[in-house]
Design an enzyme around this catalytic site. Structure first.
Site, short mmCIF file in Angstrom:
data_model
loop_
_atom_site.label_atom_id
_atom_site.label_comp_id
_atom_site.label_asym_id
_atom_site.label_seq_id
_atom_site.Cartn_x
_atom_site.Cartn_y
_atom_site.Cartn_z
N TYR A 50 0.82 -1.22 0.00
CA TYR A 50 0.00 0.00 0.00
C TYR A 50 0.86 1.27 0.00
CZ TYR A 50 -4.55 -2.31 0.62
OH TYR A 50 -5.70 -3.04 0.43
N ASN A 113 -13.48 -3.07 4.67
CA ASN A 113 -14.40 -3.09 3.52
C ASN A 113 -14.29 -4.36 2.70
OD1 ASN A 113 -11.99 -2.48 2.29
ND2 ASN A 113 -12.77 -0.73 1.11
N HIS A 116 -10.40 -5.84 -1.82
CA HIS A 116 -9.62 -4.86 -2.58
C HIS A 116 -9.53 -5.34 -4.02
CE1 HIS A 116 -6.29 -2.35 -3.99
NE2 HIS A 116 -5.77 -3.46 -4.47
N GLU A 127 0.28 -5.25 -8.92
CA GLU A 127 -0.24 -5.96 -7.74
C GLU A 127 -0.20 -7.47 -7.93
OE1 GLU A 127 -3.05 -2.29 -6.16
OE2 GLU A 127 -4.04 -4.07 -6.94
P1 CMP Z 1 -8.52 -0.52 -0.82
O1 CMP Z 1 -9.16 -0.77 -2.12
O2 CMP Z 1 -7.89 -1.69 -0.14
O3 CMP Z 1 -7.40 0.62 -0.96
C1 CMP Z 1 -6.98 1.40 0.15
C2 CMP Z 1 -7.82 1.17 1.36
O4 CMP Z 1 -7.71 2.15 2.37
C3 CMP Z 1 -9.28 1.23 0.97
O5 CMP Z 1 -9.61 0.07 0.21
C4 CMP Z 1 -9.95 1.35 2.34
O6 CMP Z 1 -10.21 0.10 2.93
C5 CMP Z 1 -8.88 2.04 3.17
N1 CMP Z 1 -9.31 3.37 3.62
C6 CMP Z 1 -9.49 3.75 4.89
N2 CMP Z 1 -9.88 5.03 4.95
C7 CMP Z 1 -9.95 5.48 3.68
C8 CMP Z 1 -10.30 6.73 3.10
N3 CMP Z 1 -10.66 7.79 3.83
N4 CMP Z 1 -10.26 6.82 1.75
C9 CMP Z 1 -9.88 5.77 0.97
N5 CMP Z 1 -9.54 4.57 1.49
C10 CMP Z 1 -9.58 4.41 2.83
#
Ligand code: CMP
Length: 139
Positions: A50, A113, A116, A127
């Protein structure tokens, strides 16, 4: 065109035993799992994976959560796989995710969530290469 994309089932979802339900949604949308493994990444791996988010306010929480439990990393293949995967996942924030999407049905919060998915062809290639060697992908 037939594409490959990277997908990850996150710790909040593996903890609730939702791996099969999430994969079923991807398969029902016409995506094929051509590589899959369950791993428990280190904090250093989460920080590297990340790295694009380094400096953002959620980076520390994100990398801690992603290394807090097992994840399932996968390569998905299919027509327009990158966009299709993102459609099936739904919006990053489950509050904004459409009915029937993975995040609407399963996600707990923007951080937890459940899934990804790569957002573009370049990130998909990066990735996939981060987690898989060529011989691990069987189309
Ligand atoms: P992902 O697609 O895994 O990519 C980055 C992750 O950061 C995103 O999903 C969320 O789970 C996490 N995240 C937490 N807070 C935020 C935010 N404010 N905006 C975007 N991503 C966030």
């Amino acid at each position: 065109a037939i594409e490959r994309t990277f997908s990850m089932i996150k710790p909040d979802a593996t903890a609730r035993n939702l791996t099969g339900k999430i994969v079923a949604k991807l398969e029902d949308a016409g995506l094929r799992v051509v590589a899959s493994k369950r791993i428990h990444m280190s904090l250093a791996q989460a920080e590297a994976f990340y790295a694009v988010h380094k400096g953002r306010p959620f980076y520390e929480e994100l990398t801690k959560q992603m290394s807090a439990g097992p994840v399932v990393v996968q390569v998905l293949e299919g027509e327009n796989a990158i966009l299709k995967n993102r459609e099936v996942m739904g919006a990053t924030n489950p509050a904004n995710a459409a009915e029937g999407t993975i995040r609407k049905e399963f996600a707990l919060s923007i951080g937890e969530n459940s899934a990804h998915g790569s957002d573009a062809p370049e990130t998909a290639a990066e990735e996939i290469a981060f987690w898989f060697s060529k011989t691990e992908i069987v189309g």
